[in-house]
Design a protein around this motif. Structure first.
Motif, PDB file in Angstrom:
ATOM      1  N   GLU A   8       1.778   6.913  -6.688  1.00 21.25           N
ATOM      2  CA  GLU A   8       0.803   7.996  -6.844  1.00 21.25           C
ATOM      3  C   GLU A   8       1.470   9.363  -6.784  1.00 21.25           C
ATOM      4  O   GLU A   8       1.159  10.268  -7.559  1.00 21.25           O
ATOM      5  CB  GLU A   8      -0.226   7.931  -5.710  1.00 21.25           C
ATOM      6  CG  GLU A   8      -1.402   7.049  -5.946  1.00 21.25           C
ATOM      7  CD  GLU A   8      -2.368   7.128  -4.775  1.00 21.25           C
ATOM      8  OE1 GLU A   8      -2.543   8.240  -4.225  1.00 21.25           O
ATOM      9  OE2 GLU A   8      -2.929   6.090  -4.391  1.00 21.25           O
ATOM     10  N   SER A  40      -4.601   2.965  -0.720  1.00 16.44           N
ATOM     11  CA  SER A  40      -4.308   4.086  -1.611  1.00 16.44           C
ATOM     12  C   SER A  40      -5.278   4.113  -2.786  1.00 16.44           C
ATOM     13  O   SER A  40      -5.828   3.083  -3.195  1.00 16.44           O
ATOM     14  CB  SER A  40      -2.873   3.990  -2.135  1.00 16.44           C
ATOM     15  OG  SER A  40      -2.802   3.119  -3.238  1.00 16.44           O
ATOM     16  N   ARG A  41      -5.487   5.310  -3.324  1.00 15.11           N
ATOM     17  CA  ARG A  41      -6.380   5.479  -4.463  1.00 15.11           C
ATOM     18  C   ARG A  41      -5.935   4.599  -5.631  1.00 15.11           C
ATOM     19  O   ARG A  41      -6.751   3.922  -6.263  1.00 15.11           O
ATOM     20  CB  ARG A  41      -6.390   6.949  -4.885  1.00 15.11           C
ATOM     21  CG  ARG A  41      -7.209   7.217  -6.147  1.00 15.11           C
ATOM     22  CD  ARG A  41      -7.035   8.651  -6.616  1.00 15.11           C
ATOM     23  NE  ARG A  41      -5.635   9.002  -6.797  1.00 15.11           N
ATOM     24  CZ  ARG A  41      -4.907   8.648  -7.868  1.00 15.11           C
ATOM     25  NH1 ARG A  41      -5.444   7.913  -8.822  1.00 15.11           N
ATOM     26  NH2 ARG A  41      -3.646   9.026  -7.962  1.00 15.11           N
ATOM     27  N   ASN A  76       0.829  -1.212   0.000  1.00 20.38           N
ATOM     28  CA  ASN A  76       0.000   0.000   0.000  1.00 20.38           C
ATOM     29  C   ASN A  76       0.862   1.261   0.000  1.00 20.38           C
ATOM     30  O   ASN A  76       0.573   2.228  -0.710  1.00 20.38           O
ATOM     31  CB  ASN A  76      -0.925  -0.004   1.219  1.00 20.38           C
ATOM     32  CG  ASN A  76      -1.988   1.060   1.143  1.00 20.38           C
ATOM     33  OD1 ASN A  76      -2.697   1.160   0.139  1.00 20.38           O
ATOM     34  ND2 ASN A  76      -2.115   1.863   2.192  1.00 20.38           N
ATOM     35  N   GLU A  77       1.941   1.236   0.772  1.00 22.55           N
ATOM     36  CA  GLU A  77       2.846   2.388   0.795  1.00 22.55           C
ATOM     37  C   GLU A  77       3.554   2.528  -0.550  1.00 22.55           C
ATOM     38  O   GLU A  77       3.768   3.640  -1.035  1.00 22.55           O
ATOM     39  CB  GLU A  77       3.868   2.234   1.921  1.00 22.55           C
ATOM     40  CG  GLU A  77       4.585   3.515   2.297  1.00 22.55           C
ATOM     41  CD  GLU A  77       3.648   4.570   2.863  1.00 22.55           C
ATOM     42  OE1 GLU A  77       3.881   5.773   2.596  1.00 22.55           O
ATOM     43  OE2 GLU A  77       2.669   4.201   3.553  1.00 22.55           O
ATOM     44  N   LYS A 137       1.281   4.353  -2.810  1.00 29.36           N
ATOM     45  CA  LYS A 137       1.301   5.794  -2.535  1.00 29.36           C
ATOM     46  C   LYS A 137       2.545   6.444  -3.127  1.00 29.36           C
ATOM     47  O   LYS A 137       2.492   7.564  -3.654  1.00 29.36           O
ATOM     48  CB  LYS A 137       1.250   6.037  -1.026  1.00 29.36           C
ATOM     49  CG  LYS A 137      -0.057   5.644  -0.365  1.00 29.36           C
ATOM     50  CD  LYS A 137       0.015   5.874   1.141  1.00 29.36           C
ATOM     51  CE  LYS A 137      -1.266   5.431   1.838  1.00 29.36           C
ATOM     52  NZ  LYS A 137      -1.186   5.611   3.318  1.00 29.36           N
TER      53      LYS A 137
END
Length: 687
Positions: free
Chosen positions: A614, A671-672, A607-608, A611
């Protein structure tokens, strides 16, 4: 068909030269050419022997990587190898540069091999999660015996021509720079002496002896259990070599092919091939063209002679670049120089460095207490304590003394490079060069690009990284950059799991079984708990352990208890401290399966990573994989966190993160980008 080969006669000897730049890879055109020209030589009554050589800088570096993942086109390399080996005329491989993988397998099918001293030969397929698939595991044992073959093929590292001759892989070492002439002379001697068609497949002496000691295979497995843990390819290689010893040649070939196909279809090979390509791609910066001019780096300055500064200096000394190293106190300078020499002396004792090379490297090192002595350096790297005021002070001073056009670099591991750059009048020449500890050993170099960093400075850093043997990954500016930022997520979850009723050894075991060499708490004990978080004012389990005199291995206890040999065992005393801390924080206790532990620890890393993508901190998902593999020893057989996440399934990662968000708050929100990919059925690999 593209003309990639030519056949020239030198009397009764033909020289067949493969010319398929840049590395004479064994693509379809080359395979067809080998069949064509060997058949032509076979049919020509004037030709008594053939020399197989390659044009350019190298023999063949192996398979054509552009064919990876594409539909197969005949002939395969095994057919080509058998065609060469079955020739009724002597065929001699003339090797220069490298003969790797399939390139060496082709040479093994020739009846004799001659190489220049600088040549290197190897079967590195294990690094791709594969085994040699064109007879390498069957022919090498017949030349050098099963025991040496096991080491050679599972190790994957190439050997020199002289070492290959001692082993029995090469028959003759030629004069450097006169390979074809030496080969012609060698072949004439073979013909004059009535040399036989020595087909490796028919050699039995070595493996006949091995058949008398079948236990050698299990002994090899036991002695390499730690190195091979979790990896499929080494065990398959052992099985293939067992087949070479136990079975007739053709049956052994069939077993090798069966094992090769199993590996090729498996996830580990896909992961390791992904990592291979990702490493090659990481050095390419999307908006910095390949023809961007680079700045000369003839001398390097290093500010700080501590552990990091000394390790950084060694990278440049190793490739012959003079280094000026600066400290503020003579004692610190002397200690730093002594440490560099000690590290080189360790390499000397291990046979990795000669005494002459050691002294040559030390002669390139110039120690000083005067920052002004760096005025003529092309690159100056700051490697001091992680303090923004201190780094800004140093960069302001460097700006005043460094020559115009010099690159100023910081080794910061998490601080804002843009703030550091603003302390100078040349932010366009400021860049981050984040080496991982120990800097002279770890392969990753995070090249941190500031808002104002000029493209030629970025291009220079990426090229220089490769020159000093590092794998460069470009990062934007953020707290922790790529690898440290992503891995911090695992550390935070490990700390919380500890307080939710999991023991340090349960958490470490889950990570160890996943493929890491060591779990987080064993690592913390190794580093020293008094070092970790010493600047934090917050109470933590680590601080509670230190308060109880438990500082890790060095004190005999930390998260674990340690005996005199520093062997770890679970600690009731540590568990009491952990439980007391959990009660103080009011953290509810629960149980976890091993699968849940891995998800809790590693899904937040993914997940990081999402990001980081992103925000444009990393250019590619594969760059994150490279950074984690090379910087944190993330198990290469998983392909890195982003490749692994695609294999696990992104919807599953999202599900974990939503549960963690409900439990831990907004920081764990998926995250998106992760959600978008999961909902659309896409992957990080599709970006």
């Amino acid at each position: 068909m593209t003309e990639v080969a030519k056949l020239e006669k030198h009397g009764s000897i033909a020289v067949l030269t493969i010319d398929s730049p840049p590395v004479n890879a064994l693509g379809l055109d080359v395979r067809r050419a080998l069949l064509k020209y060997i058949s032509m030589a076979e049919a020509d009554p004037e030709i008594e022997a053939v020399i197989l050589a390659c044009a350019g800088q190298t023999f063949s570096a192996g398979a054509d990587i552009s064919e990876f993942g594409k539909p197969f086109q005949a002939p395969d390399l095994g057919v080509v190898c058998r065609h060469i080996e079955n020739s009724s005329k002597i065929i001699v491989a003339a090797i220069h540069g490298t003969a790797l993988g399939g390139g060496l397998e082709v040479a093994l099918c020739c009846h004799y091999r001659i190489a220049v001293p600088s040549a290197r030969l190897g079967l590195p397929e294990v690094a791709l999660g594969l085994l040699p698939g064109a007879g390498g595991t069957q022919r090498i044992p017949r030349l050098i015996g099963a025991r040496k073959a096991l080491e050679f093929i599972t190790g994957g590292a190439p050997v020199s021509a002289s070492a290959a001759r001692e082993m029995g892989i090469v028959d003759e070492v030629a004069d450097e720079g006169a390979l074809v002439g030496s080969a012609l002379e060698y072949v004439r001697k073979l013909i004059a002496g009535g040399a036989p068609l020595r087909r490796v497949r028919d050699l039995e002496d070595r493996i006949a002896a091995d058949r008398q000691q079948p236990e050698l295979f299990d002994e090899f497995r036991r002695s390499n259990a730690r190195a091979f843990r979790g990896k499929d390819a080494p065990e398959s290689i052992v099985k293939a070599i067992e087949a070479a010893v136990a079975l007739p040649f053709e049956e052994g070939l069939a077993r090798e092919f069966e094992l090769f196909v199993e590996l090729e279809k498996g996830l580990q090979a896909k992961a390791q091939i992904h990592a291979f390509f990702a490493e090659r791609t990481a050095s390419k910066v999307k908006d910095v063209p390949g023809d961007t001019p680079v700045l000369p780096v003839r001398t390097v300055g290093v500010v700080g002679a501590g552990t990091m500064g000394g390790g950084i200096a060694m990278n440049f000394l190793n490739v012959g670049i003079p280094v000026h190293i600066v400290e503020t106190a003579q004692a610190n300078l002397d200690r730093g120089i002594a440490t560099i020499r000690k590290n080189y002396e360790i390499s000397l004792k291990r046979g990795k460095l000669t005494a002459e090379a050691l002294e040559r490297r030390m002669s390139l090192l110039h120690a000083t207490l005067d920052l002004g002595d760096l005025r003529d350096c092309d690159l100056i790297i700051e490697a001091v304590f992680e303090s923004m005021p201190l780094k800004q002070e140093i960069f302001a001073k460097l700006d005043a003394v460094a020559r115009d056009g010099a690159i100023l670099a910081s080794n910061t591991s998490f601080l804002d490079l843009n703030q550091i750059a603003r302390a100078t009048s040349r932010p366009d020449h400021v860049i981050g060069l984040h080496f991982f500890s120990p800097a002279n050993v770890m392969p990753l170099l995070e090249v941190v690009r500031g808002d104002a960093t000029a493209k030629p400075v970025v291009a220079t850093a990426m090229k220089l990284a490769r020159k000093i043997g590092k794998v460069p990954v470009l990062s934007g500016v953020c707290d922790g950059f790529i690898a440290n930022r992503a891995m911090r997520a695992r550390t935070e979850q490990a700390d919380l799991l500890l307080l939710q009723n999991l023991s340090p050894d349960a958490i470490d075991a889950a990570i160890y079984d996943y493929g890491f060499a060591m779990g987080p708490f064993r690592m913390l004990d190794l580093v020293g708990l008094d070092v970790i978080g010493r600047d934090s004012t917050e109470r933590s389990v680590a601080k509670d352990l230190v308060a109880a005199g438990r500082m890790g291995q060095k004190s005999g206890g930390g998260y674990y208890d340690y005996d005199e040999a520093r062997a770890a065992r679970p600690s009731e005393a540590a568990l009491d401290i952990i439980r007391a801390h959990a009660a103080w924080k009011g953290i509810a206790q629960r149980s976890f399966s091993q699968e849940e532990i891995v998800a809790r620890l590693l899904h937040p890393v993914v997940n990081e990573g999402a990001k980081i993508l992103e925000e444009g901190i990393a250019m590619r998902a594969s760059d994150i994989d490279v950074a984690m593999i090379k910087g944190y020893n993330w198990p290469v057989q998983t392909g890195g966190p982003m490749f692994w996440a695609d294999a696990v399934g992104l919807p599953r990662i999202v599900e974990t993160m939503k549960a963690l968000e409900a439990e831990q708050g907004e920081a764990m929100r998926p995250s998106r980008l992760l959600v978008e990919l999961a909902e659309s059925g896409r992957t990080f690999g599709s970006l």
